[in-house]
Design a protein around this motif. Structure first.
Motif, PDB file in Angstrom:
ATOM      1  N   UNK A 137       0.834  -1.212   0.000  1.00  0.00           N
ATOM      2  CA  UNK A 137       0.000   0.000   0.000  1.00  0.00           C
ATOM      3  C   UNK A 137       0.865   1.257   0.000  1.00  0.00           C
ATOM      4  N   UNK A 138       1.967   1.236   0.751  1.00  0.00           N
ATOM      5  CA  UNK A 138       2.841   2.411   0.796  1.00  0.00           C
ATOM      6  C   UNK A 138       3.563   2.616  -0.528  1.00  0.00           C
ATOM      7  N   UNK A 139       3.977   1.534  -1.165  1.00  0.00           N
ATOM      8  CA  UNK A 139       4.612   1.675  -2.487  1.00  0.00           C
ATOM      9  C   UNK A 139       3.674   2.361  -3.467  1.00  0.00           C
ATOM     10  N   UNK A 140       2.397   1.994  -3.405  1.00  0.00           N
ATOM     11  CA  UNK A 140       1.403   2.633  -4.277  1.00  0.00           C
ATOM     12  C   UNK A 140       1.277   4.113  -3.943  1.00  0.00           C
ATOM     13  N   UNK A 141       1.226   4.436  -2.661  1.00  0.00           N
ATOM     14  CA  UNK A 141       1.100   5.834  -2.242  1.00  0.00           C
ATOM     15  C   UNK A 141       2.321   6.650  -2.658  1.00  0.00           C
ATOM     16  N   UNK A 142       3.506   6.063  -2.542  1.00  0.00           N
ATOM     17  CA  UNK A 142       4.736   6.752  -2.942  1.00  0.00           C
ATOM     18  C   UNK A 142       4.642   7.160  -4.414  1.00  0.00           C
ATOM     19  N   UNK A 143       4.201   6.205  -5.255  1.00  0.00           N
ATOM     20  CA  UNK A 143       4.049   6.508  -6.695  1.00  0.00           C
ATOM     21  C   UNK A 143       2.963   7.551  -6.938  1.00  0.00           C
ATOM     22  N   UNK A 144       1.809   7.375  -6.302  1.00  0.00           N
ATOM     23  CA  UNK A 144       0.679   8.282  -6.509  1.00  0.00           C
ATOM     24  C   UNK A 144       0.988   9.700  -6.057  1.00  0.00           C
ATOM     25  N   UNK A 145       1.723   9.828  -4.960  1.00  0.00           N
ATOM     26  CA  UNK A 145       1.997  11.140  -4.376  1.00  0.00           C
ATOM     27  C   UNK A 145       3.303  11.755  -4.877  1.00  0.00           C
ATOM     28  N   UNK A 146       4.062  10.992  -5.676  1.00  0.00           N
ATOM     29  CA  UNK A 146       5.332  11.502  -6.188  1.00  0.00           C
ATOM     30  C   UNK A 146       6.391  11.679  -5.111  1.00  0.00           C
ATOM     31  N   UNK A 150      -2.265  -3.136  -6.568  1.00  0.00           N
ATOM     32  CA  UNK A 150      -0.840  -3.447  -6.460  1.00  0.00           C
ATOM     33  C   UNK A 150      -0.567  -4.694  -7.286  1.00  0.00           C
ATOM     34  N   UNK A 151       0.321  -4.579  -8.253  1.00  0.00           N
ATOM     35  CA  UNK A 151       0.524  -5.679  -9.201  1.00  0.00           C
ATOM     36  C   UNK A 151       1.821  -6.452  -8.990  1.00  0.00           C
ATOM     37  N   UNK A 152       2.680  -5.997  -8.082  1.00  0.00           N
ATOM     38  CA  UNK A 152       3.955  -6.690  -7.848  1.00  0.00           C
ATOM     39  C   UNK A 152       3.739  -7.897  -6.932  1.00  0.00           C
ATOM     40  N   UNK A 164      -5.186   3.872   7.180  1.00  0.00           N
ATOM     41  CA  UNK A 164      -5.368   5.128   7.916  1.00  0.00           C
ATOM     42  C   UNK A 164      -4.024   5.657   8.417  1.00  0.00           C
ATOM     43  N   UNK A 165      -3.174   4.764   8.895  1.00  0.00           N
ATOM     44  CA  UNK A 165      -1.837   5.175   9.353  1.00  0.00           C
ATOM     45  C   UNK A 165      -0.973   5.644   8.189  1.00  0.00           C
ATOM     46  N   UNK A 166      -1.075   4.967   7.062  1.00  0.00           N
ATOM     47  CA  UNK A 166      -0.255   5.337   5.906  1.00  0.00           C
ATOM     48  C   UNK A 166      -0.653   6.705   5.354  1.00  0.00           C
ATOM     49  N   UNK A 167      -1.925   7.044   5.426  1.00  0.00           N
ATOM     50  CA  UNK A 167      -2.360   8.379   4.988  1.00  0.00           C
ATOM     51  C   UNK A 167      -1.677   9.445   5.851  1.00  0.00           C
ATOM     52  N   UNK A 168      -1.600   9.191   7.158  1.00  0.00           N
ATOM     53  CA  UNK A 168      -0.915  10.124   8.062  1.00  0.00           C
ATOM     54  C   UNK A 168       0.584  10.138   7.787  1.00  0.00           C
ATOM     55  N   UNK A 169       1.151   8.979   7.482  1.00  0.00           N
ATOM     56  CA  UNK A 169       2.579   8.888   7.184  1.00  0.00           C
ATOM     57  C   UNK A 169       2.921   9.700   5.937  1.00  0.00           C
ATOM     58  N   UNK A 170       2.085   9.593   4.909  1.00  0.00           N
ATOM     59  CA  UNK A 170       2.305  10.364   3.682  1.00  0.00           C
ATOM     60  C   UNK A 170       2.295  11.859   3.992  1.00  0.00           C
ATOM     61  N   UNK A 171       1.310  12.311   4.782  1.00  0.00           N
ATOM     62  CA  UNK A 171       1.253  13.730   5.156  1.00  0.00           C
ATOM     63  C   UNK A 171       2.522  14.147   5.892  1.00  0.00           C
ATOM     64  N   UNK A 172       2.975  13.307   6.801  1.00  0.00           N
ATOM     65  CA  UNK A 172       4.172  13.610   7.583  1.00  0.00           C
ATOM     66  C   UNK A 172       5.400  13.679   6.682  1.00  0.00           C
TER      67      UNK A 172
END
Length: 192
Positions: A20-29, A60-62, A179-187
């Protein structure tokens, strides 16, 4: 930023967090690398079918395989995020030099300084008590009471373990991680 997610067998929670975090990293740049490992994992094994299904459903396709945590993983990581306090203690016991970069995922994304100070004090006290036990020294009633007081004051920062549960149990855990990863991305965005 290099982030290592850690759970027990690296088959349920930490692979979900990794994917999920790998996807967020790509989506959020974001500029970040993400891995996961387990404190009691067998390297090369498959992740749980429910975790794999939920990651695939999320897009997630990997393929993720389980990995046993190694000192090289700790050296690689800028940030070690565990799924429970137990995992955190295990990581710190095995790799004491990682103490300043190891947190539970929930604790890291919460911005409550008072809780973080209590956690740091608890970790110091636990280390001292473990050293006393190793040296065959008695733990005083006062030390035990202080530890219990700290434990009671700190919120539960554990991510629920769906191992052996239904798809619904895994969905609940995935939502908790998400929910935690959304906060992590913001941080991460705020700090870059």
């Amino acid at each position: 930023m290099r982030i290592l997610f850690v759970c027990t067998g690296n088959t349920c929670r930490s692979p979900m967090a990794e994917g999920l975090m790998r996807m967020k990293v790509r989506q959020e740049g974001l500029v970040a690398e993400v891995r996961s490992a387990g404190v009691s994992a067998m390297t090369g094994g498959p992740i749980s079918r429910h975790s794999a299904a939920l990651l695939q459903e999320a897009g997630f396709e990997e393929t993720i395989s389980s990995f046993a945590i190694q000192s090289s993983d700790i050296a690689w990581a800028d940030l070690v995020l565990t799924m429970t306090n137990g995992h955190k203690r295990t990581v710190i016991q095995r790799f004491p030099h990682a103490v300043d970069k190891t947190f539970t995922l929930k604790e890291y994304v919460e911005d409550n300084t008072e809780n973080l100070e209590a956690i740091a004090e608890r970790e110091r006290l636990i280390s001292e008590l473990q050293m006393k036990q190793a040296l065959s020294q008695a733990i005083t009633e006062e030390e035990r009471d202080r530890l219990y007081t700290l434990e009671d004051a700190i919120p539960d920062y554990d991510i629920s373990d769906p191992f052996g549960g239904s798809l619904s149990d895994y969905q609940t855990t995935a939502a908790e991680i998400e929910a935690c990863l959304a906060k992590l991305v913001r941080k991460l965005k705020e700090s870059s």
